[in-house]
Design a protein around this motif. Structure first.
Motif, mmCIF file in Angstrom:
data_model
loop_
_atom_site.group_PDB
_atom_site.id
_atom_site.type_symbol
_atom_site.label_atom_id
_atom_site.label_comp_id
_atom_site.label_asym_id
_atom_site.label_seq_id
_atom_site.Cartn_x
_atom_site.Cartn_y
_atom_site.Cartn_z
ATOM 1 N N GLU A 152 -2.314 -2.112 -9.228
ATOM 2 C CA GLU A 152 -3.750 -2.042 -9.492
ATOM 3 C C GLU A 152 -4.362 -0.786 -8.864
ATOM 4 N N LYS A 153 -3.960 -0.453 -7.644
ATOM 5 C CA LYS A 153 -4.471 0.749 -6.995
ATOM 6 C C LYS A 153 -4.041 1.998 -7.755
ATOM 7 N N THR A 154 -2.841 1.972 -8.321
ATOM 8 C CA THR A 154 -2.354 3.097 -9.114
ATOM 9 C C THR A 154 -3.228 3.319 -10.334
ATOM 10 N N VAL A 155 -3.536 2.251 -11.039
ATOM 11 C CA VAL A 155 -4.390 2.358 -12.224
ATOM 12 C C VAL A 155 -5.772 2.878 -11.839
ATOM 13 N N ILE A 208 2.685 3.845 -3.046
ATOM 14 C CA ILE A 208 1.650 2.943 -2.528
ATOM 15 C C ILE A 208 2.277 1.643 -2.039
ATOM 16 N N LEU A 209 3.212 1.115 -2.812
ATOM 17 C CA LEU A 209 3.925 -0.095 -2.387
ATOM 18 C C LEU A 209 4.659 0.145 -1.074
ATOM 19 N N ALA A 210 5.307 1.300 -0.954
ATOM 20 C CA ALA A 210 6.034 1.613 0.281
ATOM 21 C C ALA A 210 5.081 1.681 1.466
ATOM 22 N N GLY A 211 3.906 2.290 1.267
ATOM 23 C CA GLY A 211 2.926 2.350 2.350
ATOM 24 C C GLY A 211 2.436 0.976 2.749
ATOM 25 N N MET A 212 2.214 0.111 1.757
ATOM 26 C CA MET A 212 1.753 -1.247 2.059
ATOM 27 C C MET A 212 2.819 -2.041 2.801
ATOM 28 N N CYS A 213 4.058 -1.924 2.372
ATOM 29 C CA CYS A 213 5.145 -2.622 3.062
ATOM 30 C C CYS A 213 5.332 -2.084 4.474
ATOM 31 N N VAL A 252 -5.569 2.347 0.423
ATOM 32 C CA VAL A 252 -4.128 2.600 0.433
ATOM 33 C C VAL A 252 -3.740 3.100 1.816
ATOM 34 N N PRO A 253 -2.799 2.455 2.496
ATOM 35 C CA PRO A 253 -2.433 2.885 3.852
ATOM 36 C C PRO A 253 -1.450 4.048 3.844
ATOM 37 N N LEU A 254 -1.465 4.821 4.891
ATOM 38 C CA LEU A 254 -0.475 5.830 5.245
ATOM 39 C C LEU A 254 -0.379 7.008 4.275
ATOM 40 N N ILE A 255 -0.291 6.754 2.968
ATOM 41 C CA ILE A 255 -0.067 7.814 1.991
ATOM 42 C C ILE A 255 -1.159 8.878 2.021
ATOM 43 N N PRO A 256 -2.449 8.509 2.150
ATOM 44 C CA PRO A 256 -3.484 9.549 2.208
ATOM 45 C C PRO A 256 -3.271 10.542 3.345
ATOM 46 N N ARG A 257 -2.869 10.047 4.505
ATOM 47 C CA ARG A 257 -2.683 10.953 5.647
ATOM 48 C C ARG A 257 -1.499 11.883 5.411
ATOM 49 N N ILE A 258 -0.456 11.377 4.777
ATOM 50 C CA ILE A 258 0.693 12.227 4.468
ATOM 51 C C ILE A 258 0.277 13.340 3.512
ATOM 52 N N LEU A 274 10.573 2.741 1.790
ATOM 53 C CA LEU A 274 9.921 3.588 2.775
ATOM 54 C C LEU A 274 9.244 4.747 2.045
ATOM 55 N N PRO A 275 8.099 5.224 2.535
ATOM 56 C CA PRO A 275 7.462 6.379 1.902
ATOM 57 C C PRO A 275 8.407 7.576 1.857
#
Length: 308
Positions: free
Chosen positions: A112-115, A87-92, A172-178, A36-37
């Protein structure tokens, strides 16, 4: 209160809280082991990005010839570990495919998104340097760049915004809004990560600033506290639900200044070089080099206050 009465009331409340009907709209179900994020980890990611982009400011490190590369390596390594995990937590979290192992499905993409985000950091630094320069030039009270970097809420909010905006571009989902909402909570500046903001952006003072998701701001824009770049009424579909994703916020062209308390609503364009005075309300397009202020008191009809 007797022990029996206390226990009965607590048990009754637990039963009520456990009723699925009461939480069906605010409950997230995930399999055991799925990440979870973490707000704590995301806050540390933001700290690391600041440490990397502004060397010598936000970390207790002694920078001298020969050590900078070492510290950059240490910070980037920690950033990669935390960021890939979040990022993985947001995707899951947002994945609705329950037929597969979500961690296995998204791990490679998260890495890949991290890099890609880390590769963007030099460009992000260049953008923020221009924001710092613009803030310093536009504020006579600023003594030096260090004061701007360390203490100005506008730079703190813009840093979060530019980081969140890039993550959103990377899908990337969710994390940007946080990340954006963390800046909102800390500074009172609310910038949606989907907004498009050009170079050399200045937010002076900042408290109460709102920049909506479909806003487009050009280069060298300066806004003051309490400015709202928002939407008017929301169009609805045949079922009465708001239609999402349509452009509904202002376009602000290059070299515009918007003073404190101004409200600009709807998909209107504020032309290049315009000045919007304090506490005005704008809902129509303005041509380049417009100058909009409230009427002076002597131009208004006199009233003694009767009936107010």
């Amino acid at each position: 209160m007797t022990t029996n009465n206390f226990d009965t009331r607590i048990v009754s409340t637990i039963e009520e809280l456990s009723n699925p009907e009461s939480y069906k709209l605010v409950c997230h179900e995930h399999l055991k082991g799925e990440p979870l994020p973490s707000n704590k980890n995301i806050a540390r990611i933001i700290e690391l990005v600041r440490e990397i982009l502004f060397p010598g400011y936000f970390a207790n490190t002694t920078l001298r010839e020969g050590t900078t590369k070492h510290y950059m390596g240490v910070y980037v390594d920690e950033l990669c570990t935390l960021l890939s995990g979040e990022i993985l937590a947001g995707m899951c979290f947002e994945c609705e495919d329950d037929t597969t192992n979500k961690i296995s499905k998204h791990t490679a993409r998260a890495e890949e998104k991290t890099v890609e985000l880390v590769e963007f950091l030099p460009e992000l630094r260049s953008l923020l340097v221009k924001d710092v320069e613009a803030t310093f030039i536009n504020d006579p009270a600023a003594k030096n760049f260090g004061e701007v970097i360390f203490s100005y809420p506008g730079i703190r909010a813009i840093t979060n915004y530019r980081l969140a905006h890039k993550l959103l571009q990377l899908q990337v989902p969710l994390i940007p809004r946080i990340i954006a909402e963390m800046a909102h909570s800390e500074t009172g500046i609310d910038i949606h990560p989907r907004a498009q903001i050009g170079e050399s952006f200045t937010i002076d003072h900042g408290t109460g600033v709102v920049i909506g998701s479909t806003c487009i701001l050009g280069n060298n824009v300066k806004i003051y506290q309490g400015v709202t770049l928002g939407a008017k009424s929301f169009p609805v579909d045949e079922n009465g639900n708001p239609i999402k994703g349509i452009p509904r916020h202002p376009i602000v062209e290059d070299d515009v200044v918007i003073y404190a308390g101004a409200t600009i609503l709807g998909r209107v364009t504020i032309g290049k070089g315009s000045v919007i005075g304090g506490n005005v309300w704008v809902t129509k397009d303005l041509p380049a080099n417009s100058f909009v202020v409230q009427k002076r008191a002597k131009d208004l009809p006199y009233t003694d206050g009767a009936g107010i």
